[in-house]
Each structure stands twice: as structure tokens, then as C-alpha cells.
Design an enzyme around this catalytic site. Structure first.
Site, short mmCIF file in Angstrom:
data_model
loop_
_atom_site.label_atom_id
_atom_site.label_comp_id
_atom_site.label_asym_id
_atom_site.label_seq_id
_atom_site.Cartn_x
_atom_site.Cartn_y
_atom_site.Cartn_z
N LYS A 169 46.63 45.01 45.45
CA LYS A 169 46.84 44.43 44.11
C LYS A 169 48.12 45.00 43.48
CE LYS A 169 43.48 41.57 44.31
NZ LYS A 169 42.06 41.81 44.27
C1 LIG Z 1 40.56 41.33 44.46
C2 LIG Z 1 39.78 40.43 43.57
C3 LIG Z 1 38.54 40.80 43.03
C4 LIG Z 1 37.79 42.01 43.47
O1 LIG Z 1 38.49 43.19 43.29
P1 LIG Z 1 37.89 44.54 43.94
O2 LIG Z 1 38.62 45.62 43.20
O3 LIG Z 1 38.22 44.49 45.40
O4 LIG Z 1 36.43 44.55 43.69
C5 LIG Z 1 37.94 39.96 42.11
N1 LIG Z 1 38.51 38.79 41.75
C6 LIG Z 1 39.69 38.38 42.26
C7 LIG Z 1 40.27 37.08 41.80
C8 LIG Z 1 40.35 39.18 43.20
O5 LIG Z 1 41.51 38.77 43.73
#
Ligand SMILES: *Cc1c(COP(=O)(O)O)cnc(C)c1O
Length: 397
Positions: free
Chosen positions: A188
Site C-alpha cells: 500500500k
Molecule cells: C488492501 C485492501 C484491504 C485490506 O487491507 P489489509 O490491511 O490487508 O487488511 C481492504 N480494502 C481494500 C480496497 C484493499 O485494497
């Protein structure tokens, strides 16, 4: 030239902060996690922040804290990662899937109004800010999503996993009404390896989420070891979860946060270059924007092979791969996933825009260390691929 889909931006500061935590002898949640919460809240202009071990955890805590009940129904866009919908099922509530806008992949005010008309019982909206582009909170039909939700008594849980840092108008995602959940997963826009943050202005939501974050214990571990009361004394008032973020991870987050604005600027450099070099190319549609490029988090840069395309997404993927260019696909929509499709009897025809996106979407590399030369290379390869095979029949049928 080999160009991976993603590369981590991690430097001396991350190493230094992690070393400090290791040397301190205290690895789990304590002062560094608290500092990360304070700095993050300040960055996005939110009142309360809770560091957790994933965005999924934050989304779950958010739904619990706003009081979503068993058998309640919750709006969820079909074009998202499964976490957005699965947390609704954690509470034995049911997702009501909505189509998204073709250009931004977001729920629009118009789509929401249509959803409300057909499902007047729904009182919660999971709002994904896709790719880092804020949904139309304050603009558009009905005065925007915030005004519509206020009129219909709908609470918003923002899935801002892609949207840090992002803004709409004068406000950052994280400072709008509702509960906002961020992700610090490895790929991210900033990362702690695994991690997330829940941000809200609502004190009661904050208190409930804080309680449920750590076993339903009425004071967190750090308090236990620093306050006047004996450390062995605590009470359990609910069957909570184990969602706290360790200091070891928060240390990485603190270093990343210092660079978040610069990271975003670098991703914008890539995005602006893609927009410039790919505009006018046949067969593909570029992402649309209703916010200035500087307000976009630019987590993703998705393009779509459109109805004029003479090759399939799989073929485009093969061509990119053989040119050494990494790519990904965001997303196979949830109405196509076996669990949701079968449980809720979902038909693809109900989601025409998501279907169009899914048929042709491919995400190009975009990250701070991606050089402009590398972006140019991706663009020139795309020019080659998309202008050479004009004689084959269209796959759009
Ligand atoms: C990555 C993601 C999540 C989940 O994030 P985590 O930190 O891995 O739990 C939720 N929603 C979207 C749209 C994502 O891209």
C-alpha cells in the site's frame, strides 16, 4: 529493462526506528504505536486514531462500533477487495452490492441514490475510495454522498485502503464524517508490513473500537504497566479481538509517514506521465478524475482495454510480461466470486460497469522509486503492443 509491478520504499529511517524498538526491549503495542496514532490523526485531520494490525481489522471494528446488527444489510461496491465485504459477514450482516462508475471505479451519488431507492432499509455504506481517488463526498447529484447519507440516516465506513494521502476539496480522507479505515499492507502507499488505522471524530465509536481492539479489556497493556493501579488488575467487559499493532511495526510506520507526502508526489509524477503518454492510444481507456491530480493518492494506475481492442487482457498481460513489465488486475468483482455469487444469487447483468472494467482492466506499475524513464518504457511498449495487431477481430462481443 525489467520493471516490477511494485517496489518497497524503505530506507535508513525505518532501520533506525526498528532498531530503537528492538533495543528498547518492548516489541508490542506501547509508546511507538501511540505516537503513530497521534501523528497519523494529525496528518489526516481526524480526531481519534487507533492503530491496528490490518485494514480488515479496522473495518471490522468500525462496523461493530457503529452498531451493525445481525441480518442488517450494508451497501458494498462490487469492485473492491473481498475484505470490504467479508467484514459485513463477520457480524452476520449481509452485503448489498452496488455497481461502480466506469471511469473512476467509485460509487457515485447517482448509484447510491438508485441503491437507496431499491433498498430503503440499508443504513450503512462501505465507501471505497478506489485507487486513491476520493468518491464524490461533497459533489454531484443530491449534493454528494455525504448529504445523501445524512438525509437517509446512513452511516459511512470509508475503506481508505488505497486513499492515503487523498483529499476532496479542502479536506483529507480521514477527516470526513463516518469511520475511516486505512491499510499499511506491504504494497500500500505506506506500509508497516501488515497494519491499519481506524480514524474517527466520534468519541463513542473510538471508545468501543479501542475496547474491542484488545480482548475487550478495559485498559490497554501499556496503561497496565504505566498507571498507578497494580498491573495484574484488569476487567473484561466484552469478547473482544486481538487487533493491536505492535511497536515494531509502528516504528516502520512512523518512518514511512514522514515520507508519505513525498511518496505521493512521486506516484503523481508517474501518473501524470502515463496520462500524457498514453492519451489518444487506441483500444484503451485511461482512469478518469473528478479531483485534481494533486488530491489523488495514486495507489493504482488502472487502464481498461475497451470495445475497440483487438487483443484480450490475457494477451496484453503476456505481451507486457515478455517485455519484462510487471502488472496486476484490480479487481475481479465480488459478484463473480463463488461465495458472494452463490450466497446472494448475483447476476453479472446487474453490474454492467464493473463487468466492462473487469473484462479489460490491467494495473500498471506505479510507486515512488519508479523512474520516469521506466514509465516512458512502459508507455512505449504499450504503444508498440496496441498499434501492431490492428487486423484481428474485436473480442468485445
Ligand atoms: C488492501 C485492501 C484491504 C485490506 O487491507 P489489509 O490491511 O490487508 O487488511 C481492504 N480494502 C481494500 C480496497 C484493499 O485494497
Amino acid at each position: 529493462m525489467k520493471i516490477p509491478f511494485f517496489a518497497l520504499a524503505c530506507g535508513a529511517q525505518e532501520h533506525e526506528y526498528v532498531k530503537q524498538v528492538l533495543d528498547s526491549g518492548w516489541l508490542t503495542t506501547a509508546s511507538r504505536a501511540k505516537e503513530f496514532e497521534d501523528r497519523f490523526a494529525e496528518f489526516v485531520g481526524g480526531k481519534y486514531a487507533l492503530a491496528v494490525n490490518s485494514c480488515t481489522a479496522a473495518l471490522h471494528l468500525a462496523l461493530d462500533a457503529i452498531g451493525v446488527q445481525e441480518n442488517e444489510r450494508v451497501f458494498v461496491p462490487t469492485m473492491t477487495f473481498t475484505a470490504t465485504a467479508e467484514v459485513v459477514r463477520y457480524l452476520r450482516a449481509d452485503p448489498v452490492f452496488l455497481d461502480v462508475d466506469y471511469g473512476t471505479r467509485n460509487i457515485t451519488p447517482q448509484i447510491l441514490l438508485e441503491g437507496i431507492k431499491n433498498n430503503p432499509d440499508v443504513k450503512t455504506l462501505m465507501l471505497v475510495h478506489f485507487g486513491g481517488h476520493a468518491a464524490d463526498l461533497t459533489e454531484g447529484e443530491g449534493g454528494g454522498i455525504l448529504a445523501i447519507c445524512e438525509r437517509h440516516g446512513i452511516q459511512i465506513v470509508h475503506d481508505a485502503a488505497h486513499a492515503f494521502p487523498a483529499r476532496q476539496g479542502t479536506q483529507m480522507i480521514g477527516s470526513f464524517p463516518g469511520v475511516t479505515c486505512f491499510s499499511f499492507y506491504a504494497n500500500k502507499t505506506i506500509t508497516t508490513g501488515e497494519g491499519g488505522m481506524l480514524v474517527t471524530d466520534d468519541e463513542s465509536v473510538y471508545r468501543r473500537a479501542k475496547l474491542m481492539r484488545l480482548h475487550g479489556i478495559d485498559r490497554d497493556i501499556w496503561d497496565r504497566f504505566t498507571s498507578e493501579k497494580p498491573s495484574w488488575e484488569y476487567d473484561v467487559v466484552a469478547p473482544g479481538f486481538k487487533y493491536n499493532l505492535p511497536d515494531l511495526a509502528a516504528a516502520v510506520g512512523l518512518a514511512q509517514l514522514e515520507k508519505a507526502a513525498d511518496f505521493r508526489q512521486q506516484r503523481q509524477r508517474c501518473a501524470d506521465l502515463y496520462m500524457d503518454r498514453l492519451s489518444g492510444l487506441p483500444m484503451i481507456d485511461l482512469p478518469e478524475r473528478t479531483v485534481p491530480t494533486a488530491d489523488h493518492a495514486w495507489h493504482l494506475f488502472p487502464i481498461v482495454l475497451n470495445e475497440q481492442a483487438t487483443l484480450t487482457r490475457a494477451e496484453l498481460g503476456d505481451e507486457l510480461a515478455s517485455a519484462g513489465i510487471g502488472f496486476s488486475v484490480h479487481y475481479k468483482p465480488l459478484h463473480r466470486m463463488t461465495y458472494y455469487r452463490e450466497r446472494y444469487q448475483l447476476a453479472a447483468e446487474a453490474f454492467p460497469n464493473a463487468e466492462r472494467i473487469w473484462a479489460g482492466t490491467i494495473s500498471l506499475p506505479i510507486y515512488p522509486s519508479l523512474s520516469s524513464e521506466a514509465v516512458e518504457h512502459v508507455c512505449s511498449q504499450l504503444h508498440k503492443i496496441l498499434t501492431k495487431s490492428g487486423s484481428r477481430p474485436s473480442i468485445a462481443a
